[in-house]
Design a protein around this motif. Structure first.
Motif: not given
Ligand SMILES: *Cc1c(COP(=O)(O)O)cnc(C)c1O
Length: 380
Positions: A270-277, A345-353
């Motif tokens: 979650a924290k990695g994803t928030r950093a990406a956002a 999986d998170m990195l894949t989702g973030i790349a696609c986003l």
């Protein structure tokens, strides 16, 4: 062949041993073989629920477990507290109303969590509250409620505390017994990494005592009947046999990982994803103080249609995220961390986003989200 990556808050990505178990031939449920499986499942669930209370297995989606809680605990005209701060809190209100229960609705802003002080104030004003219904993870807004603090308040009263943990159980901490939670409702298709089809309800002695007084009609979801059957290691009706068998596989995996480790794993995703956002210039719907580690709710830039974004991610790239509901429909996307997922999986989702946001005209440095998440994952 497209991938099918589920970054959705239910159903979630299944582990391979769960898929394997789901492919086994069916066995009959009125057999010693199935009884052994059922016993293992109930014992395993108690571990995941962190409780010594009864845990009953119902064959339904999660909402069936919520309905069971309302119709077994309460009677028409009883008073209860519900929270209106998202789709699922609203469901408690609607269920109460369907059973003639007088719901005192605590209205809060989407993205905020109800506080123990707010609940205490209603309990102080209304002396006849029989039950307090809250949501562990309000999946529609990505908020986690402080159940421990609310438990402190409710356990000093005659009311029972009922928690919808359908989203979040197994992904964020919920100490049923330590925190004084009387009824916990969960479902199979979220943190437990199974297909939909099972609901689980834990019941404390305080809750059983209240159930003795309930006059609401009930049949399929009669929890006293479910308990009677459970005492003979049985179920009142045909259970979803295959999912119970697969449940033992997911419990084995969760036990092997350890609950604490699981919670910190999901917190990290979650924290990695928030950093990406943040690196993509996107804010979050939930406030910092209560944002959930089970699902990240990302506000989209004005002019970017979230429904379209999610559709392209899914149909063109095979990566499914959830859109927004009601007032935030089209305005947010939600990336779930629950399920059999890791940082790649998170990195894949973030790349696609990033790819789809870029195509839709959002201005940012391509790769910035992936870099921020990578940096987090590799240093924390
Ligand atoms: C998914 C969800 C539900 C509903 O569960 P169903 O299995 O669709 O009935 C209820 N509450 C919360 C918080 C959820 O995330």
């Amino acid at each position: 062949m497209k991938r099918n990556l589920l970054l959705t808050p239910g159903p979630t990505q299944l582990p391979a041993p769960v898929c394997e178990a789901l492919g086994r031939p069916i066995i009959h449920h009125r057999t010693p073989q199935f009884q052994a499986i059922l016993k293992e499942a109930v014992d395993g669930l108690k571990h995941i629920f962190q409780t010594k209370n009864d845990v009953l297995i119902l064959t339904s989606s999660g909402t069936g477990g919520m309905e069971a809680a309302v119709c077994n605990l309460l009677s028409p005209k009883d008073q209860a507290i519900t929270v209106d701060g998202g789709k699922f809190g609203e469901r408690w209100t609607e269920l109460c109303q369907a059973y003639g229960v007088d719901a005192k609705v605590l209205k809060i802003k989407w993205g905020q969590a109800p506080t123990a002080a707010q609940i205490k104030q209603i309990l102080d004003e209304e002396k006849n509250i029989k039950a307090v219904f809250v949501t562990l993870v309000e999946t529609s807004t990505g908020v986690t409620t402080d159940i421990k603090a609310i438990g402190e308040v409710v356990k000093k009263t005659n009311a029972v505390l009922v928690v919808d943990a359908i989203s979040g159980l197994g992904a964020v901490d919920l100490q049923t017994d330590n925190w004084g939670v009387d009824v916990v409702v969960a479902g199979s298709q979220k943190g437990l990494m199974l297909p939909p089809g099972l609901a689980f309800v834990s019941v404390s002695s305080k809750a059983w005592a209240l159930m003795e007084k309930s006059t609401n009609p009930k049949y399929y979801f009669n929890l006293k009947e479910a308990k009677k059957a459970a005492e003979k290691t049985d179920t009142p009706f045909t259970p979803a046999i295959g999912i119970v068998i697969a449940l033992n596989e997911s419990i084995k995996l969760m036990k092997a990982a350890g609950l604490e480790k699981l919670f910190s794993h999901y917190a990290r995703l979650a924290k990695g994803t928030r950093a990406a956002a943040q690196a993509l210039g996107l804010s979050l719907l939930a406030e910092d103080s209560c944002i959930s580690n089970a699902v990240t709710p990302i506000n989209l830039p004005v002019g970017i249609d979230g429904e379209k974004l999610a559709k392209i991610m899914r149909d063109t790239h095979g990566i499914t995220v959830a859109g927004g509901q009601d007032a935030v429909k089209g305005k947010i996307i939600r990336i779930s961390h629950m399920g059999c997922l890791d940082e790649y999986d998170m990195l894949t989702g973030i790349a696609c986003l990033e790819k789809v946001l870029h195509e839709m005209g959002h201005k940012f440095q391509l790769g910035a989200g992936v870099a921020a998440a990578q940096k987090f994952f590799n240093t924390k």
